[in-house]
Design a protein around this motif. Structure first.
Motif, short mmCIF file in Angstrom:
data_model
loop_
_atom_site.label_atom_id
_atom_site.label_comp_id
_atom_site.label_asym_id
_atom_site.label_seq_id
_atom_site.Cartn_x
_atom_site.Cartn_y
_atom_site.Cartn_z
N ASN A 166 0.84 -1.20 0.00
CA ASN A 166 0.00 0.00 0.00
C ASN A 166 0.88 1.26 0.00
OD1 ASN A 166 -2.27 1.64 0.08
ND2 ASN A 166 -2.45 1.52 2.32
N VAL A 167 1.67 1.40 -1.06
CA VAL A 167 2.64 2.49 -1.15
C VAL A 167 2.23 3.45 -2.25
CG1 VAL A 167 5.06 3.08 -1.60
CG2 VAL A 167 4.50 1.02 -0.28
N LYS A 168 2.23 4.75 -1.92
CA LYS A 168 1.84 5.78 -2.87
C LYS A 168 2.82 6.94 -2.81
CE LYS A 168 -2.24 4.43 -4.63
NZ LYS A 168 -2.57 4.45 -6.07
N VAL A 169 2.85 7.71 -3.90
CA VAL A 169 3.69 8.92 -3.96
C VAL A 169 2.82 10.11 -3.62
CG1 VAL A 169 5.09 10.39 -5.44
CG2 VAL A 169 5.13 7.91 -5.76
N LYS A 170 3.24 10.90 -2.65
CA LYS A 170 2.56 12.15 -2.35
C LYS A 170 3.36 13.26 -3.01
CE LYS A 170 1.05 15.15 1.45
NZ LYS A 170 2.05 16.22 1.30
N TRP A 171 2.76 13.89 -4.00
CA TRP A 171 3.45 14.94 -4.74
C TRP A 171 4.04 15.95 -3.78
CZ3 TRP A 171 2.56 20.18 -4.73
CH2 TRP A 171 3.23 20.93 -5.71
N PRO A 172 5.27 16.43 -4.07
CA PRO A 172 6.05 16.07 -5.25
C PRO A 172 6.97 14.87 -5.06
CG PRO A 172 7.09 17.90 -4.14
CD PRO A 172 5.83 17.60 -3.36
N ASN A 173 7.38 14.59 -3.83
CA ASN A 173 8.40 13.54 -3.68
C ASN A 173 8.47 12.94 -2.28
OD1 ASN A 173 9.43 15.80 -2.48
ND2 ASN A 173 11.08 16.09 -3.96
N TYR A 210 4.51 7.45 0.81
CA TYR A 210 3.66 7.07 1.94
C TYR A 210 3.32 5.59 1.90
CZ TYR A 210 2.64 11.70 3.86
OH TYR A 210 2.74 12.91 4.48
N ALA A 211 3.28 4.98 3.09
CA ALA A 211 2.74 3.64 3.26
C ALA A 211 1.41 3.84 3.98
CB ALA A 211 3.68 2.77 4.08
N GLY A 212 0.32 3.58 3.29
CA GLY A 212 -0.98 3.95 3.85
C GLY A 212 -1.07 5.46 3.93
N ASN A 213 -1.38 5.98 5.11
CA ASN A 213 -1.46 7.43 5.28
C ASN A 213 -0.31 7.97 6.12
OD1 ASN A 213 -2.19 6.44 7.76
ND2 ASN A 213 -4.06 7.63 7.97
N LYS A 214 0.82 7.23 6.12
CA LYS A 214 1.97 7.67 6.89
C LYS A 214 3.23 7.76 6.02
CE LYS A 214 0.38 6.06 11.39
NZ LYS A 214 0.74 5.34 12.63
N LYS A 215 4.03 8.76 6.28
CA LYS A 215 5.23 9.00 5.47
C LYS A 215 6.34 8.02 5.84
CE LYS A 215 8.41 12.79 4.28
NZ LYS A 215 8.65 14.24 4.41
N ILE A 216 6.93 7.43 4.82
CA ILE A 216 8.01 6.47 5.04
C ILE A 216 9.32 6.92 4.38
CG2 ILE A 216 7.48 5.02 3.02
CD1 ILE A 216 8.02 2.58 4.87
N THR A 217 9.22 7.81 3.39
CA THR A 217 10.42 8.26 2.67
C THR A 217 10.27 9.71 2.25
OG1 THR A 217 10.70 6.04 1.74
CG2 THR A 217 11.96 7.80 0.71
N GLY A 218 11.37 10.44 2.36
CA GLY A 218 11.44 11.79 1.82
C GLY A 218 12.57 11.88 0.82
N PHE A 251 8.43 7.29 16.54
CA PHE A 251 8.57 8.60 15.92
C PHE A 251 7.82 9.64 16.75
CE2 PHE A 251 9.01 5.56 12.47
CZ PHE A 251 10.06 6.08 11.71
N THR A 252 8.32 10.85 16.74
CA THR A 252 7.61 11.92 17.44
C THR A 252 6.35 12.31 16.67
OG1 THR A 252 8.96 13.61 16.31
CG2 THR A 252 9.72 12.85 18.47
N SER A 253 6.36 12.11 15.36
CA SER A 253 5.19 12.41 14.54
C SER A 253 4.32 11.17 14.36
CB SER A 253 5.63 12.92 13.15
OG SER A 253 4.51 13.03 12.29
N GLU A 254 3.02 11.35 14.52
CA GLU A 254 2.09 10.24 14.29
C GLU A 254 1.91 9.96 12.81
OE1 GLU A 254 -1.54 11.27 16.21
OE2 GLU A 254 -0.75 11.01 18.24
N LYS A 255 2.44 10.84 11.96
CA LYS A 255 2.28 10.68 10.51
C LYS A 255 3.47 9.97 9.87
CE LYS A 255 -0.63 14.80 10.06
NZ LYS A 255 -0.76 16.12 9.42
N ALA A 256 4.39 9.42 10.68
CA ALA A 256 5.58 8.75 10.15
C ALA A 256 5.51 7.25 10.43
CB ALA A 256 6.84 9.33 10.76
N THR A 257 6.12 6.47 9.54
CA THR A 257 6.21 5.03 9.73
C THR A 257 7.52 4.53 9.16
OG1 THR A 257 5.01 2.94 9.48
CG2 THR A 257 5.07 4.39 7.55
N GLU A 285 5.77 -1.55 9.22
CA GLU A 285 4.78 -1.99 8.24
C GLU A 285 4.80 -3.51 8.02
OE1 GLU A 285 2.39 -0.04 6.83
OE2 GLU A 285 3.18 1.50 8.19
N VAL A 286 5.99 -4.12 8.06
CA VAL A 286 6.07 -5.57 7.80
C VAL A 286 6.15 -6.40 9.07
CG1 VAL A 286 7.14 -5.18 5.55
CG2 VAL A 286 8.61 -5.59 7.54
N GLY A 287 6.40 -5.75 10.21
CA GLY A 287 6.37 -6.46 11.48
C GLY A 287 7.68 -7.06 11.95
#
Length: 253
Positions: free
Chosen positions: A105-112, A115-123, A151-157, A162-164
């Motif tokens: 469940n990996v998507k690109v959030k424009w521009p770069n 995200y895995a689901g609704n959490k950021k995994i890479t910048g 993580f201090t942010s709830e929006k990070a993963t 993700e894989v356990g």
């Protein structure tokens, strides 16, 4: 220490490993400017004291847990107006790498951002040096959360969350570098339209009605694509507008 990536053609034939630095992008830029390193030189750090994201945002990373790397590229085949294609190919390479380790469940959030689901995994942070009408050097910085669990942010993963389970960070790094190289060579070989199509298909919000916020307020819109300069094209109220970074905010469902 990180070994040379022997299976690659050029990325990672020179590896600079630093236990700690302010920013791998800054070090890679210095190598490109002062030492004139060959294309494919890689800077890796276990800890960044001043890791940067787009427009000066900070990047949180627990020492030794994640991948913080910068790659020196020399995409002289691209015009300055085409440099967003570097964002495209690196985003695709990261997404491919994550899928190879079971993250679906990996998507690109424009521009770069990735995200895995609704959490950021890479910048991703790409900084280019221009010379006349060509791109002389581009430094591609990737911060990939691998084994960090808190993580201090709830929006990070992270991949581990993700894989356990923990992952072999060296193996992730090797696959990531190989995928960046492979897709970069596809771009160099003329596959720009296919790669752009792949990027669009991977984007959060592409072809969907979603909520967004701009300075004038919130609205419902649909992402139609990305301009050649990398601006986000959004249809709203029957009109198409282009947005630059920080001019539009995604509102999560």
């Amino acid at each position: 220490m990180h070994k040379i990536f022997s299976k690659n053609l050029f990325i990672g034939k020179k590896v600079v490993y630093l236990p700690k630095c302010h920013s791998t992008n800054s070090i890679a830029t210095q190598l490109a400017e002062i030492e004139h390193v060959n294309e494919g030189a890689v800077v890796i750090a276990d800890e960044q004291l001043a890791g940067r994201g787009q427009r000066g945002n900070s990047w949180e990373s627990e020492p030794g847990k994640n991948i913080m790397m910068s790659v020196v590229l020399k995409p002289t085949f691209l015009k300055p107006s085409q440099q967003f294609f570097l964002n495209i190919i690196v985003s695709i390479a990261v997404k491919k790498t994550l899928s190879e380790f079971g993250l679906e469940n990996v998507k690109v959030k424009w521009p770069n951002d990735i995200y895995a689901g609704n959490k950021k995994i890479t910048g991703i942070l790409i900084e280019s040096t221009l010379k006349g009408s060509m791109i002389e050097t581009s430094v591609v910085g990737v911060g990939l959360n691998v084994n960090q669990l808190v993580f201090t942010s709830e929006k990070a993963t992270s991949m581990a969350l993700e894989v356990g389970n923990d992952l072999d960070k060296e193996l992730v790094l090797e696959k990531l570098s190989r995928n960046i190289e492979s897709i970069y060579l596809q771009l160099k070989g003329g596959a720009s339209e296919k790669l752009k199509a792949d990027y669009l298909k991977s984007m959060i919000g592409w072809g969907e009605r979603r909520s967004y916020r701009e300075k004038e307020g919130t609205f419902e819109g649909e992402i139609l694509g990305v301009s050649e300069l990398g601006k986000l094209k959004v249809e709203r109220g029957g009109n198409v507008r282009e947005y630059d970074l920080k001019e539009i905010e995604f509102l999560w469902k």
